[in-house]
Design a protein around this motif. Structure first.
Motif, short mmCIF file in Angstrom:
data_model
loop_
_atom_site.label_atom_id
_atom_site.label_comp_id
_atom_site.label_asym_id
_atom_site.label_seq_id
_atom_site.Cartn_x
_atom_site.Cartn_y
_atom_site.Cartn_z
N THR A 1 48.11 -26.52 -56.27
CA THR A 1 48.54 -26.04 -54.96
C THR A 1 47.48 -25.08 -54.48
O THR A 1 46.80 -24.44 -55.28
CB THR A 1 49.88 -25.30 -55.02
OG1 THR A 1 49.78 -24.29 -56.03
CG2 THR A 1 51.03 -26.22 -55.33
N ASP B 1 38.65 -35.05 -56.76
CA ASP B 1 39.17 -35.79 -55.62
C ASP B 1 40.45 -35.12 -55.13
O ASP B 1 41.41 -34.99 -55.88
CB ASP B 1 39.45 -37.23 -56.08
CG ASP B 1 40.15 -38.04 -55.01
OD1 ASP B 1 39.96 -37.71 -53.83
OD2 ASP B 1 40.88 -38.97 -55.37
N PRO B 2 40.45 -34.65 -53.86
CA PRO B 2 41.60 -33.85 -53.39
C PRO B 2 42.93 -34.57 -53.52
O PRO B 2 43.95 -33.96 -53.84
CB PRO B 2 41.27 -33.60 -51.92
CG PRO B 2 39.87 -34.00 -51.72
CD PRO B 2 39.44 -34.87 -52.84
N GLN B 3 42.91 -35.90 -53.33
CA GLN B 3 44.16 -36.65 -53.36
C GLN B 3 44.80 -36.61 -54.75
O GLN B 3 45.99 -36.37 -54.91
CB GLN B 3 43.88 -38.10 -52.96
CG GLN B 3 45.05 -38.72 -52.24
CD GLN B 3 44.74 -40.17 -51.93
OE1 GLN B 3 43.59 -40.60 -51.95
NE2 GLN B 3 45.78 -40.94 -51.66
N LEU B 4 43.96 -36.80 -55.77
CA LEU B 4 44.46 -36.79 -57.14
C LEU B 4 44.81 -35.37 -57.57
O LEU B 4 45.83 -35.11 -58.21
CB LEU B 4 43.41 -37.39 -58.08
CG LEU B 4 43.83 -37.53 -59.54
CD1 LEU B 4 45.03 -38.44 -59.66
CD2 LEU B 4 42.68 -38.06 -60.36
N ALA C 1 44.32 -45.48 -59.39
CA ALA C 1 43.98 -46.08 -58.11
C ALA C 1 43.42 -47.49 -58.25
O ALA C 1 43.07 -48.11 -57.27
CB ALA C 1 42.97 -45.18 -57.38
N TYR D 1 38.98 -35.57 -60.96
CA TYR D 1 39.97 -34.56 -60.59
C TYR D 1 39.51 -33.72 -59.41
O TYR D 1 40.29 -32.96 -58.85
CB TYR D 1 40.30 -33.68 -61.78
CG TYR D 1 41.03 -34.43 -62.85
CD1 TYR D 1 42.21 -35.11 -62.55
CD2 TYR D 1 40.54 -34.50 -64.15
CE1 TYR D 1 42.88 -35.83 -63.52
CE2 TYR D 1 41.20 -35.21 -65.12
CZ TYR D 1 42.37 -35.88 -64.80
OH TYR D 1 43.02 -36.59 -65.76
N ALA E 1 45.86 -33.02 -55.82
CA ALA E 1 47.07 -32.52 -55.17
C ALA E 1 48.32 -32.77 -56.00
O ALA E 1 49.33 -32.10 -55.81
CB ALA E 1 47.21 -33.17 -53.80
N THR E 2 48.26 -33.71 -56.95
CA THR E 2 49.45 -33.99 -57.74
C THR E 2 49.76 -32.88 -58.73
O THR E 2 50.87 -32.80 -59.24
CB THR E 2 49.31 -35.31 -58.52
OG1 THR E 2 48.16 -35.21 -59.36
CG2 THR E 2 49.17 -36.49 -57.59
#
Lengths: 808, 66
Positions: free
Chosen positions: A96, A87-90, A340, A85, A92-93
């Motif tokens: 904010t 990981d910025p990409q995950l 992923a 978690y 971001a879901t």
């Protein structure tokens, strides 16, 4: 088959301070809190409780109203699992970042049981450096947290929550969740408007009623009527709208529901009162109209609220899968988010982990526990080339496997889809209230018609107002309150006893239930292996054999080892090694001992005898040159199962066993418990078909289950129970969720449901008696508006008071 | 008594304002979690006085029964 001495005997007087479950024999764990040692049932509970105590938050235990959920894993897993978690990409879901660089995240929390949990979480989060705000919404089981990413990582927060005994997940907004939140607010708005409107109109009405009795100036009467009109109109058009839409929707389909007499009473009384105000004649009933609307909305709001708490803490099957997966990329093992993963990649599943996707093993030997899928309590041995399924647990050794596809292609997803199908095909029993309504509406219209006809003959100028007073007096307030009041009361009573009622008509279905179907593994049995039989092969007696076995098993982490954990181990063993898929080997006083499969023992003792002809999980024990014993393991029955099945039969229920396990354990267990009808080796689809068949023959079926494979059948049954330790998917399908592990709660729920039926019938009887007395009086023209208002309130109060008896 | 012609409409005006305020409060989410707030108003109190050891046992027993 099940000698009492071999069952795990529970000391009923000792329950875990943290989760409230009985403490198994031989467990001696405690945490010191408030100056006293509090008993704990497992290391998981102890870890959570000591964390709470160390953080100085032990006040929580005094504040809470419900026991905590037992943590699923014996020891909380490491922070590692949540690293993904970060990981910025995950991230971001569900997070904010605001202008000040602070991160706002929404997490869904499993295991929140009462308001004290919110306090515990908020206090404990607010104490972490870097966290600026933590707010828990109990209704949605959601934590909104704001923190400084420089000082704190998301994975820390996840891990901290897990150590407190909750199951954190990213909060994903779903359509169902948004819809439910929006509906809740709409209901509350309607209720608020009706409440304020009722107070206003009631104030004016008291003046009007007093005026009716003492005499009132016509212009003041007109004034009071004219000011009541807009308020009542707003309440009728805004708050009472759902009654009209529902009545109309059902009427179009040709069915008469309770909303129809309600809508008729509200609509006609309002229109007539409005006409009386405009024309300056007749009588007004504005107060009755708004009071009726408010009371009914209140009853429905409360009923829904009791059921909807924790609606979304249990999610779909996918949420039971790990979020982080170790995968081989660029010749390195790295941890990535499960979503992923791509087909064809090689993943690593360590021992004790849940398999994240359907995959084919390319390296390693192990066993996977598939009880949630198949009901088989024993792990299935797997080797290279075999397929392992998402949602099962790898128990023995690490496996490397090739990913076959994503979640949508998995067997787990297929199961989830069949659950969704089951839900839509669930039969809807006609609600008692609606049957009552269709009976009532017909009679009422007849009486009203007759009154109108008679008065048209006698005194045509009075006919309209008297006919109207019949309609208003017969106002089905008590009738419409009869079921929601009783259901709310029974549901909250059950809740305080550890049964969460979720299904809409669950109590109504349960009180008429004729068949009670039990799943085996994890429901009637505990889902853990225990020693069932010992076959000595040499001249060593049973206690000594078990002590030897326990000494070896002490070194193993296989589920089998748990069965030996409470036995005093023999001393003197060393050099114990574990051979995957075979067994254990160790030395004691220079003699080599082996314990495991027949083949493994034969390597040491070539003439080791064959497996005895019983359907247990057999483990051989031998030493250099001599066979010692076969030890038969078996899933132990829950201690209260026999008593529960007995009571169920005495209550006149048909008890059946429905299991996915195809071994002869099913019939053996059934015989031991006195169950006559047994269905073994059933797939989820066959279970569903069986229940449907019973339903077609007129039975009302209640099902008790826990596993993923039970979810479809729980979905289709008229009433369903999920027991302790049930998978989220099973819980989300069940009408009743039993929080503790006690099967007696099933009987308690059935009794409460039957009591609820009695109270509902009493309520109906009272409402009808009231109407039978009031309608003739109204038809003769004796009932004034104030009398109608008092009669309606009193009859409703009586119904509510009667229903509250269920709360004890 | 003629003052009623003025006072009642004023009362109604207040009622409209009250309804407006309540609807606004509901829309802004202040009533989304009725259980927690209802519990918290009592809990803070008890947390402050919990140093009185005598109350501890009875409080924990009472909370388990409910």
């Amino acid at each position: 088959m099940y000698p009492a001495s071999d069952l795990q005997i529970l000391d009923e007087s000792r329950t875990c301070y943290h989760c409230g479950e009985p403490i198994p024999h031989g467990v001696d764990l405690s945490v010191t809190m408030g100056g006293a040692a509090r008993p704990m049932c497992c290391p998981g509970c102890r870890a959570v409780a000591s964390l709470i105590a160390e953080s100085g938050l032990e006040n929580f235990y005094r504040q809470r109203t419900v026991y905590n959920e037992r943590p699923l894993q014996p020891e909380p897993t490491a922070v590692e699992q949540y690293r993904v978690y970060d990981d910025p990409q995950l991230a971001a879901t569900f997070t904010t970042t605001d202008d000040n660089g602070l991160v706002n995240a929404s997490l869904l929390l499993g295991g929140i049981s009462c308001a004290a949990c919110t306090w515990l979480i908020e206090q404990s989060m607010a104490g972490l450096p870097g966290v600026t705000r933590a707010l828990v919404n109990l209704q949605q089981a959601r934590l909104d947290i704001q923190f400084d990413p420089e000082q704190r990582q998301l994975s820390d927060i996840f891990a901290r929550l897990e150590r407190l005994g909750y199951r954190p997940r990213p909060f994903q907004t779903s359509i169902a969740r948004q819809q439910s939140a929006a509906e809740y607010r709409t209901d509350l708005r309607r209720l608020a408007v009706a409440g304020l409107g009722m107070m206003q109109v009631g104030m004016f009405a008291i003046a009007l009623h007093a005026g009716d009795i003492q005499g009132i100036d016509a212009r003041y009467q007109a004034l009071l009527r004219w000011v009541s009109l807009p308020v009542a109109a707003f309440v009728v058009f805004y708050s009472a709208r759902p009654f009209f839409t529902s009545a109309w929707r059902h009427l179009k389909k040709g069915s008469l529901v309770m909303d129809l007499p309600v809508a008729l009473a509200i609509g006609l009384a309002f229109l007539a009162s409005a006409w009386a105000t405009i024309s300056g004649t007749g009588q007004v009933y504005f107060d009755s109209v708004v009071m009726f609307t408010f009371l009914l909305l209140l009853a429905r709001f409360l009923e829904r609220r009791v059921r909807q708490r924790q609606l979304f803490t249990w999610l779909d099957a996918e949420s039971s899968l790990p979020s982080a997966v170790v995968v081989r990329r660029d010749d390195q093992w790295i941890s990535v988010a499960r979503i992923a993963l791509r087909a064809g990649e090689t993943i690593m599943v360590k021992a004790g982990e849940t398999v994240p996707v359907d995959a084919q093993i390319c390296k390693g030997d192990s066993a996977v526990k598939e009880d949630t899928f198949s009901g088989e309590p024993l792990p299935r041995s797997v080797a290279a080339g075999d397929t392992i399924y998402a949602g099962t647990v790898n128990v023995e050794a690490a496996l490397q496997a090739r990913v076959l596809g994503d979640y949508r292609d998995s067997r787990l997803a297929a199961l989830q889809r069949s659950v969704d199908v089951a839900q839509t095909s669930k039969p809807r029993l006609a609600k008692l209230a609606d049957r009552m309504a269709s009976w009532f509406v017909g009679r009422l219209l007849l009486v009203t018609g007759a009154t109108a006809l008679v008065w048209l003959q006698l005194a045509p100028e009075k006919a309209f107002w008297i006919t109207l007073s019949v309609l208003v007096v017969s106002c089905p307030c008590a009738l419409a309150l009869a079921t929601p009041a009783a259901l709310t009361s029974a549901a909250s009573a059950l809740r305080s006893r550890g049964v969460i009622v979720r299904g809409e008509n669950a109590l109504e279905s349960l009180w008429g239930c004729t068949h009670l179907l039990f799943d085996k593994t994890g429901t009637l049995t505990q889902g853990n292996l225990a020693i069932a039989q010992v076959h000595p092969l040499g001249n060593i007696d049973r206690p000594a054999l078990l002590a030897l076995a326990a000494a070896l098993q002490h070194y193993s982490s296989h589920p089998v080892a748990k069965a030996f954990s409470s036995i005093q181990a023999a001393s003197g063993f060393d050099e114990v090694t574990y051979q995957v898929g075979a067994g254990l080997e160790g030395r004691c006083a220079r003699t080599l001992y082996r314990m495991g499969s027949a083949q493994y023992c034969r390597e040491l003792v070539p003439d080791f005898p064959a497996i005895p002809d019983d359907h247990f999980y057999w483990i051989g024990l031998c030493r250099d040159g001599a066979a010692l014993a076969w030890i038969g393991l078996d899933d132990s029955i829950r201690p209260e199962a026999g008593a529960v099945i007995n009571s169920a039969m005495r209550m006149g229920l048909q008890v059946e066993l429905l299991t996915g396990d195809s071994s002869s354990q099913g019939p053996l267990l059934a015989r031991a418990l006195g169950i006559e009808t047994v269905n073994c080796g059933q797939t989820p689809q066959q279970k569903m078909a069986h229940v449907q068949q019973l339903q077609e023959s007129g039975a009302v079926v209640a099902v008790v289950g826990d596993g993923l494979n039970d979810a479809p059948v729980l979905g289709i049954a008229d009433a369903s129970f999920a027991v302790a330790g049930a998978t989220d998917l099973a819980r989300s399908q069940a009408d009743f969720v039993i929080v503790g592990g006690d099967l007696h709660k099933i009987i308690e729920s059935v009794l409460k449901a039957r009591h609820c039926r009695l109270v509902v019938r009493q309520n109906f009887a009272w409402a009808l008696v009231y109407n039978l007395c009031a309608i003739p009086l109204a038809a003769m023209g004796f009932v004034q508006p104030w009398a109608a208002a008092i009669g309606m309130s009193l009859s409703s109060l009586l119904v509510v008071a009667n229903s509250l008896r269920l709360n004890r | 008594m003629d003052s009623l012609y003025l006072l009642i409409p004023i009362a109604l005006l207040f009622c409209v304002v009250a309804i407006k305020l309540l609807l606004w409060a509901i829309s802004s989410g202040q009533y989304d979690d009725l259980d927690k707030e209802a519990w918290r108003i009592l809990a803070e109190d008890e947390a402050a006085t919990s140093s009185h050891a005598g109350d501890k046992e009875t409080a924990s027993q009472a909370s388990k029964k409910t």
